[in-house]
Design a protein around this motif. Structure first.
Motif, mmCIF file in Angstrom:
data_model
loop_
_atom_site.group_PDB
_atom_site.id
_atom_site.type_symbol
_atom_site.label_atom_id
_atom_site.label_comp_id
_atom_site.label_asym_id
_atom_site.label_seq_id
_atom_site.Cartn_x
_atom_site.Cartn_y
_atom_site.Cartn_z
ATOM 1 N N ILE A 10 0.861 -1.178 0.000
ATOM 2 C CA ILE A 10 0.000 0.000 0.000
ATOM 3 C C ILE A 10 0.898 1.229 0.000
ATOM 4 O O ILE A 10 1.689 1.428 0.940
ATOM 5 C CB ILE A 10 -0.920 0.013 1.237
ATOM 6 N N SER A 11 0.806 2.008 -1.044
ATOM 7 C CA SER A 11 1.544 3.267 -1.108
ATOM 8 C C SER A 11 0.528 4.384 -1.257
ATOM 9 O O SER A 11 -0.638 4.141 -1.553
ATOM 10 C CB SER A 11 2.492 3.300 -2.312
ATOM 11 N N GLY A 12 0.987 5.600 -1.099
ATOM 12 C CA GLY A 12 0.061 6.716 -1.290
ATOM 13 C C GLY A 12 0.678 7.994 -0.810
ATOM 14 O O GLY A 12 1.685 7.977 -0.099
ATOM 15 N N PHE A 13 0.057 9.102 -1.200
ATOM 16 C CA PHE A 13 0.572 10.391 -0.790
ATOM 17 C C PHE A 13 0.546 10.505 0.730
ATOM 18 O O PHE A 13 -0.357 9.985 1.372
ATOM 19 C CB PHE A 13 -0.295 11.516 -1.360
ATOM 20 N N SER A 14 1.528 11.210 1.255
ATOM 21 C CA SER A 14 1.482 11.547 2.666
ATOM 22 C C SER A 14 0.236 12.408 2.864
ATOM 23 O O SER A 14 0.024 13.369 2.114
ATOM 24 C CB SER A 14 2.755 12.332 3.006
ATOM 25 N N ALA A 152 4.504 14.571 -3.399
ATOM 26 C CA ALA A 152 3.288 14.005 -4.008
ATOM 27 C C ALA A 152 3.338 14.204 -5.526
ATOM 28 O O ALA A 152 2.982 13.297 -6.294
ATOM 29 C CB ALA A 152 2.039 14.648 -3.417
ATOM 30 N N ALA A 153 3.807 15.383 -5.954
ATOM 31 C CA ALA A 153 3.891 15.655 -7.401
ATOM 32 C C ALA A 153 4.847 14.649 -8.059
ATOM 33 O O ALA A 153 4.582 14.167 -9.165
ATOM 34 C CB ALA A 153 4.351 17.085 -7.634
ATOM 35 N N GLU A 154 5.934 14.317 -7.370
ATOM 36 C CA GLU A 154 6.879 13.321 -7.918
ATOM 37 C C GLU A 154 6.239 11.927 -7.953
ATOM 38 O O GLU A 154 6.414 11.169 -8.904
ATOM 39 C CB GLU A 154 8.153 13.261 -7.061
ATOM 40 N N GLU A 155 5.492 11.612 -6.899
ATOM 41 C CA GLU A 155 4.889 10.268 -6.799
ATOM 42 C C GLU A 155 3.807 10.032 -7.857
ATOM 43 O O GLU A 155 3.519 8.876 -8.190
ATOM 44 C CB GLU A 155 4.306 10.063 -5.392
ATOM 45 N N MET A 156 3.209 11.131 -8.367
ATOM 46 C CA MET A 156 2.183 10.996 -9.415
ATOM 47 C C MET A 156 2.687 10.102 -10.552
ATOM 48 O O MET A 156 1.928 9.347 -11.141
ATOM 49 C CB MET A 156 1.842 12.360 -10.044
#
Ligand code: 5GP
Length: 212
Positions: A10-14, A152-156
Motif C-alpha cells: 500500500i503506497s500513497g501520498f502523505s 506528491a507531485a513526484e509520486e504521481m
C-alpha cells in the motif's frame, strides 16, 4: 498444508490517510499482518517504538542493511525507511496476507522481487483536500507540508504502475473496497493452484471408484 499469504503493498501520498486505512483493515479482519518498518526519522507524538515503527539511529539502520536484514529500503525526505525481512517471511508462511505500507521506491523494488505482489495506491479525493489534511494534522511545519506536496507531485509518476488506485474519501467505505480488492485477488485462478491440484487428484480417485 497452509496456503501462503498474499503480499500487499500500500503506497500513497502523505496525507492520503493510508495509515488509518490500514489500521482499520487490520482491526476488522485478523487474516492480515501489518509489517512494521524500521526508520531513522524521529517518532511523532503518540508514536511508539515497535508499534508504529522500529526507530533506529543511522548507524543501526546501516548495520541492518549490511547484515541483509531488510527486504527493501529507501530514503524519503532525508530519512531511511526499510522493511524487515524475517517477520514478513514468517507471516506469509503462516498464511497471513501481509501488508507493506511503503513508499513508491520501495513499491518498485518489491514488485521486482515478488512479481505476485498486489499493489494499491491510496489518494485523497483531490489535491486541495490533500493539502487540507496535511495542514490539519498539525504535526508538521509549513515547510514540511510543502515538501510533502512536492513529493506528491513526484509520486504521481508512479501511479500508473500500481494495479489499483483507491480514493480515500470515506474511511469505512475505503476499508471495505480494500478488503474487496484482496478478496478478488485471492480468487484468481493462478492463486488457487493448490485447490486445482487437490481437485484433480480427487477426481482421478472418484473416477476409479464404482459409480452407484
Ligand atoms: P511517514 O514519515 O509519514 O511515517 O512515512 C513517510 C513515507 O515512508 C510514507 O510514504 C511511508 O509509506 C513510507 N515508508 C514507511 N515505511 C517504509 C518502508 O519500510 N520502506 C519504504 N520504502 N517506505 C516506507
Amino acid at each position: 498444508m497452509t496456503r501462503r499469504g498474499l503480499l500487499i503493498v500500500i503506497s500513497g501520498f502523505s496525507g492520503s490517510g493510508k495509515g488509518t486505512l490500514v489500521k482499520k483493515l487490520t482491526e476488522r479482519y485478523d487474516s492480515f499482518a501489518l509489517s512494521i518498518s524500521a526508520t531513522t526519522r524521529s517518532p511523532r507524538e503518540n508514536e511508539e517504538h515497535g508499534v508504529h515503527y522500529f526507530f533506529k539511529s543511522r548507524e543501526e539502520f546501516e548495520k541492518m542493511i549490511a547484515e541483509g536484514e531488510l527486504i527493501e529500503y529507501a530514503e524519503y525526505q532525508g530519512n531511511y525507511y526499510g522493511t524487515p525481512k524475517a517477520y514478513v517471511e514468517q507471516m506469509l508462511d503462516e498464511g497471513k496476507d501481509v501488508i507493506l505500507e511503503i513508499d513508491v521506491q520501495g513499491g518498485e523494488i518489491i514488485r521486482n522481487l515478488f512479481p505476485d505482489v498486489v499493489r494499491i495506491f491510496v489518494t485523497a479525493p483531490s489535491a486541495k483536500e490533500l493539502k487540507m489534511r496535511l495542514l490539519g494534522r498539525g504535526t508538521e511545519t509549513a515547510q514540511k507540508v510543502k515538501g510533502r506536496l512536492i513529493r506528491a507531485a513526484e509520486e504521481m509518476g508512479y501511479i500508473s504502475d500500481y494495479e489499483y488506485l483507491l480514493v480515500n474519501d470515506d474511511l469505512e467505505e475505503a476499508a471495505s473496497r480494500l478488503y474487496d480488492i484482496v478478496t478478488v485477488e485471492r480468487m484468481e485462478t493462478r492463486r488457487q493452484y493448490q485447490f486445482v491440484d487437490n481437485f484433480k487428484n480427487e477426481l482421478a480417485q472418484v473416477l476409479q471408484d464404482p459409480i452407484e
